[in-house]
Design a protein around this motif. Structure first.
Motif, short mmCIF file in Angstrom:
data_model
loop_
_atom_site.label_atom_id
_atom_site.label_comp_id
_atom_site.label_asym_id
_atom_site.label_seq_id
_atom_site.Cartn_x
_atom_site.Cartn_y
_atom_site.Cartn_z
N SER A 103 99.48 39.99 154.96
CA SER A 103 98.96 40.28 155.67
C SER A 103 99.27 38.53 155.50
O SER A 103 98.30 37.66 156.02
CB SER A 103 97.63 40.05 154.64
N LEU A 104 100.45 37.88 154.19
CA LEU A 104 100.89 37.32 154.79
C LEU A 104 101.23 36.29 156.07
O LEU A 104 102.73 36.87 156.71
CB LEU A 104 101.71 36.81 153.69
N PRO A 105 100.74 35.07 156.59
CA PRO A 105 101.24 34.41 158.01
C PRO A 105 102.23 34.83 158.60
O PRO A 105 102.52 35.08 159.37
CB PRO A 105 100.31 33.66 158.15
N VAL A 106 103.44 33.94 157.82
CA VAL A 106 104.60 33.50 158.42
C VAL A 106 105.75 34.88 157.20
O VAL A 106 106.71 33.96 157.37
CB VAL A 106 104.77 31.82 157.77
N LEU A 107 104.99 35.14 156.60
CA LEU A 107 106.01 35.46 155.49
C LEU A 107 108.04 36.57 156.56
O LEU A 107 107.96 36.67 157.46
CB LEU A 107 105.85 36.48 153.88
N LYS A 108 108.79 35.86 156.11
CA LYS A 108 110.02 36.11 156.06
C LYS A 108 110.84 37.39 155.50
O LYS A 108 111.62 37.99 155.74
CB LYS A 108 110.44 35.83 157.00
N TYR A 126 99.09 30.21 133.12
CA TYR A 126 98.39 28.76 132.47
C TYR A 126 98.96 27.86 134.48
O TYR A 126 97.59 27.32 134.83
CB TYR A 126 99.86 27.86 131.53
N PHE A 127 99.64 28.44 135.01
CA PHE A 127 99.81 27.88 135.98
C PHE A 127 99.00 27.78 137.58
O PHE A 127 98.14 27.24 137.63
CB PHE A 127 101.30 28.09 136.58
N PHE A 128 98.12 28.75 136.74
CA PHE A 128 97.33 29.73 137.99
C PHE A 128 95.97 29.05 137.51
O PHE A 128 94.46 29.27 137.62
CB PHE A 128 97.17 31.05 138.78
N THR A 129 95.86 28.39 135.99
CA THR A 129 94.51 28.26 135.52
C THR A 129 94.56 26.93 135.21
O THR A 129 93.47 26.43 135.77
CB THR A 129 94.52 28.85 134.43
N SER A 130 95.86 26.28 135.70
CA SER A 130 95.30 24.56 135.79
C SER A 130 95.48 24.02 137.16
O SER A 130 95.89 22.81 137.28
CB SER A 130 96.68 24.25 134.82
N CYS A 131 96.00 25.23 138.16
CA CYS A 131 96.27 24.36 139.08
C CYS A 131 95.69 25.28 140.39
O CYS A 131 95.92 26.65 140.46
CB CYS A 131 98.56 24.41 140.12
N THR A 132 94.59 25.02 141.34
CA THR A 132 94.20 25.96 142.63
C THR A 132 95.23 25.41 144.05
O THR A 132 96.26 25.24 144.53
CB THR A 132 93.39 25.17 142.92
N PHE A 133 95.83 26.82 143.47
CA PHE A 133 96.78 27.65 144.98
C PHE A 133 96.36 27.96 146.13
O PHE A 133 95.99 29.22 146.31
CB PHE A 133 97.51 28.91 143.70
N ASP A 134 96.39 26.87 146.99
CA ASP A 134 95.78 26.80 148.02
C ASP A 134 96.33 26.53 149.49
O ASP A 134 97.58 26.19 149.32
CB ASP A 134 94.04 26.60 148.26
N TYR A 135 95.71 26.01 150.15
CA TYR A 135 96.15 25.07 151.23
C TYR A 135 97.18 24.18 150.82
O TYR A 135 97.65 23.34 151.93
CB TYR A 135 95.32 25.04 152.48
N LEU A 136 96.76 22.98 150.22
CA LEU A 136 97.10 22.22 149.22
C LEU A 136 98.89 22.16 149.17
O LEU A 136 99.21 21.10 149.10
CB LEU A 136 96.00 21.16 148.68
N PHE A 137 99.12 23.43 149.09
CA PHE A 137 100.98 23.28 148.65
C PHE A 137 101.46 22.92 150.14
O PHE A 137 101.72 24.45 150.84
CB PHE A 137 101.43 24.37 148.06
N THR A 138 101.49 22.17 151.23
CA THR A 138 101.75 22.43 152.74
C THR A 138 103.15 23.23 153.02
O THR A 138 103.37 23.36 154.17
CB THR A 138 100.71 21.37 153.26
N THR A 152 96.31 37.00 147.14
CA THR A 152 95.45 36.69 147.97
C THR A 152 95.43 34.73 147.83
O THR A 152 95.22 34.83 149.15
CB THR A 152 94.04 37.26 147.59
N ASN A 153 95.80 34.15 147.04
CA ASN A 153 95.61 32.97 147.49
C ASN A 153 96.84 32.66 148.12
O ASN A 153 96.74 31.14 148.75
CB ASN A 153 95.52 32.45 146.01
N LEU A 154 97.72 33.63 147.94
CA LEU A 154 99.22 32.93 148.63
C LEU A 154 98.45 32.84 150.58
O LEU A 154 99.75 32.26 151.52
CB LEU A 154 100.19 34.11 148.65
N ALA A 155 98.02 33.53 150.93
CA ALA A 155 97.59 34.19 152.25
C ALA A 155 96.60 32.36 152.82
O ALA A 155 97.50 32.22 154.22
CB ALA A 155 96.39 34.87 152.42
N PHE A 156 96.95 31.56 151.99
CA PHE A 156 96.16 30.48 152.63
C PHE A 156 97.77 29.61 152.81
O PHE A 156 97.06 27.88 153.20
CB PHE A 156 95.71 29.50 151.41
N LEU A 157 98.69 29.16 152.47
CA LEU A 157 100.08 28.84 152.68
C LEU A 157 100.56 28.54 153.43
O LEU A 157 100.99 30.05 154.21
CB LEU A 157 100.67 29.68 151.38
#
Length: 558
Positions: free
Chosen positions: A97-102, A34-46, A66-71
């Protein structure tokens, strides 16, 4: 959390504050959908920095990653799959590929243990802390190390490779802490792996079984002295079953005694052992580090021989296979949150449960697992009294019996509890569930298995949420439920309703399950799902719900 509550929070809390959220933790496969159908998981989660997904379906995992790459600030990721996946290769590719994952923790089982080599990636991961909670091969690990040059800490479960070992062409220069659970790995294979970065190691933790070379103290001493010059902490655990006459317990005693030489004492690395008999009669020896004990699990067995052990034990989970006297036990379990009662006869030591508070911090115990069918309801109630913060409970169906029938002068006293999730291990009946609801008024999640012919009745009962429906379908309170007699006054309201009215509540009020919002029914035929859907809609049991069928289990969320 109920579906209605979650929808409200998504609409009025999450969506208006996307740019302010720092951490998200989701732990229900239907809730995740439900969460991923109701929320667009993209760069807006800044500002999102930490993301945890427990019980996510494997079929959704690739699109989520794939969507996590925008965060832009996602530093921490924790993923647990509820089902198996064919290959982890592309999952690794997306995580790299996740840019800043530690920090990353992965618990993803695969159907086929043959490793597919990673898809070539032109970039390197920023990962510094990696935990692979499920089994992976040596070749799989070597491939991952090629793309994680900044890795500082590694924790994983390793199995032998089916293919020939490949050389590690690029070593993470910062890797200084390694925790390994070895399965079917020889000492030679282990030494080959560790030698690649042994000069920089400061912390090494190894748990293994089988290969007796791991009990060669002189080989360890030479390996550490020559190739691990800056090693500060060494944690070791070895387990083996003693079988046959060729290798006697005394032979193992002599090997373990070599770990008491001056080399080990000077480094303040101390060890002890347990020689015990399992419930099936086999003889086992476990040799392990102490002061402190840092393994996640500790077992109590019927001990044949044990070297003296004292001090602090940092195990998260403690398992009981024997119920000997614990009053004089010289160990304190300061970090334990889960107790597991697996086997043994608890009736041999009636004071055992009251002795537990000498070992554990009662307020820290939040999960109780009882698979031992010799436990009875009064034992369970005593455990809940000793550990008042239990929230997660796993029990066998027959625990709902009392050892002896009650009398009018010996009534059962049930205190309030905080239990929110219950799993019943074997098949249960409607009667069992009614008993459960009477003493678990805060129940939110229920995991059960019911006979096919009774399943529809049980689901109907659980979903009949308003008081009139429950009153119409419940069993009379005058009945004795498996020797548990309910003499308390009968009320028209459930416990939750009465508390809201500030009235004196009774633990034996009508079992209205206001908090229950997630149901898992195991071993279900997929054809039953449509029947349940028709029943729910026809009887108007739920206004808004989600239903899912996965690996012969049905999940219902409302």
């Amino acid at each position: 959390m109920s579906k209605t509550t979650f929808q409200y929070r998504c609409k009025y809390i999450v969506l208006p504050n996307i740019h302010r959220i720092l951490s998200i933790h989701l732990s229900n496969l239907l809730l995740i959908d439900y969460f991923f159908t109701s929320c667009t998981f993209d760069y807006l989660f800044t500002r999102l920095e930490s993301f945890t997904l427990n019980n996510v379906k494997s079929e959704n995992l690739i699109s989520i990653l794939t969507n996590l790459a925008f965060l832009p600030r996602l530093f921490s990721l924790n993923v647990t799959c509820i089902d198996k996946i064919r290959s982890r290769s592309f999952i690794y590719y997306l995580i790299i590929s996740l840019p800043v994952l530690k920090y990353c923790q992965l618990y993803i089982d695969i159907w086929n243990e043959d490793f597919d080599y990673l898809i070539p990636n032109n970039r390197y991961s920023s990962l510094e802390y990696l935990t692979i909670g499920t089994k992976c091969s040596l070749n799989e690990l070597c491939e991952l190390l090629l793309y994680t040059p900044q890795l500082k800490r590694l924790s994983c479960t390793l199995s032998a490779s089916n293919n020939s070992l490949s050389e590690i062409s690029q070593i993470p220069v910062c890797l200084n802490t390694i925790h390994l659970q070895l399965e079917d790995i020889s000492f030679d294979e282990f030494q080959w792996l560790i030698s690649s970065f042994s000069l920089q190691l400061q912390v090494l933790s190894v748990s293994t079984q089988g290969d007796i070379e791991f009990l060669d103290a002189h080989r360890w001493q030479q390996f550490i002295s020559c190739q691990m010059p800056i090693l500060k902490k060494f944690y070791f655990q070895y387990q083996t079953m003693i079988s046959g006459l060729l290798v006697t317990p005394e032979y193992y005693y002599d090997l373990m005694k070599e770990f008491t030489s001056s080399f080990w004492h000077e480094k303040q690395w101390f060890f002890t052992y347990q020689h015990y008999k399992s419930n099936d009669g086999d003889s086992w020896i476990t040799f392990y580090s102490t002061k402190p004990y840092r393994w996640s699990r500790y077992d109590f067995h019927e001990v044949i021989n044990q070297h003296h052990e004292t001090g602090i034990n940092l195990a998260d989970e403690v398992n009981f296979y024997n119920y000997q006297t614990l009053t004089q036990y010289p160990i304190q379990f300061t970090q334990t949150t889960r107790l597991n009662f697996s086997q043994g006869d608890i009736t041999q030591n009636p004071l055992f449960i009251s002795d537990l508070t000498h070992l554990f911090c009662p307020s820290k115990i939040t999960e109780l697992i009882i698979s031992n069918e010799k436990f009875r309801f009064e034992h369970l109630l005593l455990l809940l009294h000793q550990f008042p913060n239990i929230q997660f409970l796993t029990i066998p169906q027959n625990i709902l019996y009392l050892s002896l029938p009650q009398t009018e002068t010996n009534r059962l006293i049930i205190n309030k509890n905080k239990i929110m999730k219950v799993t019943i291990l074997n098949q249960c009946t409607l009667e069992d569930i009614q008993i459960l609801l009477r003493w678990c008024p805060n129940l939110r999640s229920l995991d059960i298995e019911v006979q096919k012919e009774n399943l529809q009745l049980v689901i109907y009962y659980l979903l009949s949420r308003n008081t009139k429906q429950i009153h119409r379908n419940r069993l009379p309170l005058s009945l004795d439920f498996k020797n548990i007699s309910f003499w308390k006054q009968e009320y028209n309201d459930c416990i939750s309703c009465r508390n809201k009215k500030n009235l004196n509540s009774s633990i034996f009020s009508i079992p209205c399950n206001h908090h229950l919002s997630l149901l898992c029914c195991r071993n279900i035929n997929y054809k039953m799902i449509e029947k349940f859907r028709i029943m729910i809609n026809k009887e108007k049991l739920l206004n808004d719900y989600a239903i899912e069928y996965l690996d012969e289990d049905m999940y219902l969320w409302w």
